[in-house]
Every structure is written in C-alpha cells, then in structure tokens.
Design a protein around this motif. Structure first.
Motif, PDB file in Angstrom:
ATOM      1  N   SER A 112       1.158   4.089 -13.389  1.00 25.30           N
ATOM      2  CA  SER A 112       0.028   3.471 -12.681  1.00 25.30           C
ATOM      3  C   SER A 112       0.137   1.958 -12.673  1.00 25.30           C
ATOM      4  CB  SER A 112      -1.307   3.893 -13.310  1.00 25.30           C
ATOM      5  OG  SER A 112      -1.459   5.275 -13.267  1.00 25.30           O
ATOM      6  N   GLN A 158       0.828  -1.206   0.000  1.00 21.71           N
ATOM      7  CA  GLN A 158       0.000   0.000   0.000  1.00 21.71           C
ATOM      8  C   GLN A 158       0.865   1.259   0.000  1.00 21.71           C
ATOM      9  OE1 GLN A 158      -2.406  -0.668   3.467  1.00 21.71           O
ATOM     10  NE2 GLN A 158      -3.888  -1.952   2.381  1.00 21.71           N
ATOM     11  N   LEU A 159       1.955   1.240   0.756  1.00 25.63           N
ATOM     12  CA  LEU A 159       2.868   2.371   0.791  1.00 25.63           C
ATOM     13  C   LEU A 159       3.513   2.592  -0.572  1.00 25.63           C
ATOM     14  CD1 LEU A 159       4.337   4.557   2.423  1.00 25.63           C
ATOM     15  CD2 LEU A 159       6.035   2.816   3.036  1.00 25.63           C
ATOM     16  N   ASN A 182       1.679   6.757  -6.908  1.00 22.68           N
ATOM     17  CA  ASN A 182       0.626   7.721  -7.243  1.00 22.68           C
ATOM     18  C   ASN A 182       1.060   9.150  -6.946  1.00 22.68           C
ATOM     19  OD1 ASN A 182      -1.142   5.781  -8.171  1.00 22.68           O
ATOM     20  ND2 ASN A 182      -2.135   5.512  -6.189  1.00 22.68           N
ATOM     21  N   ASP A 183       1.692   9.357  -5.787  1.00 25.21           N
ATOM     22  CA  ASP A 183       2.159  10.699  -5.429  1.00 25.21           C
ATOM     23  C   ASP A 183       3.205  11.190  -6.427  1.00 25.21           C
ATOM     24  OD1 ASP A 183       0.465  10.617  -3.271  1.00 25.21           O
ATOM     25  OD2 ASP A 183       2.054  10.348  -1.770  1.00 25.21           O
ATOM     26  N   CYS A 226       2.029  -1.210 -10.455  1.00 24.92           N
ATOM     27  CA  CYS A 226       2.834  -1.680  -9.333  1.00 24.92           C
ATOM     28  C   CYS A 226       3.037  -3.174  -9.522  1.00 24.92           C
ATOM     29  CB  CYS A 226       2.131  -1.386  -8.013  1.00 24.92           C
ATOM     30  SG  CYS A 226       3.138  -1.790  -6.571  1.00 24.92           S
ATOM     31  N   LYS A 268       1.007   4.077  -2.980  1.00 28.95           N
ATOM     32  CA  LYS A 268       0.778   5.500  -2.683  1.00 28.95           C
ATOM     33  C   LYS A 268       1.956   6.342  -3.174  1.00 28.95           C
ATOM     34  CE  LYS A 268      -0.226   8.814   0.989  1.00 28.95           C
ATOM     35  NZ  LYS A 268       0.298   9.867   0.173  1.00 28.95           N
TER      36      LYS A 268
END
Length: 64
Positions: A52, A24-25, A31-32, A54, A28
């Motif tokens: 986009s 999840q990190l 995305n950031d 992972c 994120k």
C-alpha cells in the motif's frame, strides 16, 4: 513571445494530466496486485517492501 508561451503552457498542462493518469493507474495496479495475494503471500511480501505504498504519492506536483 505570447504564442510560444501559450504553447508551452498547453504542453505542460498536457504532461501534468498524463502524469496524474499514470500515477492513478500505478496505484490501481498496486491495489489490484495486493488484493490478488493470499494472506501468506502478502505476509512474505510485506517483509520485503511495505505494501500500500506508491513512491509517487510523496512527490509534489504543480497544480497551476
């Protein structure tokens, strides 16, 4: 040995939770990073690798 099996299960569950958190990190952070790019930078970068995406999205993780 029942105690050893429960210790192993506890360690495994802890590892799964940590891996899920790291995934999840990482998602994120990707995305950031993408959001911080200017349109031209994004276009150039997309030529090198797909945005986009992972890698760990497609690894099946045990749920039980």
């Amino acid at each position: 040995n029942q105690g050893r099996a429960s210790d192993n299960q506890r360690l495994f569950n802890n590892a799964v939770i940590r891996v899920q958190h790291l995934h999840q990190l990482a998602a994120k952070m990707i995305n950031d990073f993408e959001d911080s790019l200017m349109p031209e930078e994004r276009r150039q970068l997309s030529k090198i690798f797909p945005l986009s995406f992972c890698n760990s999205d497609y690894i099946e993780a045990p749920t039980g």
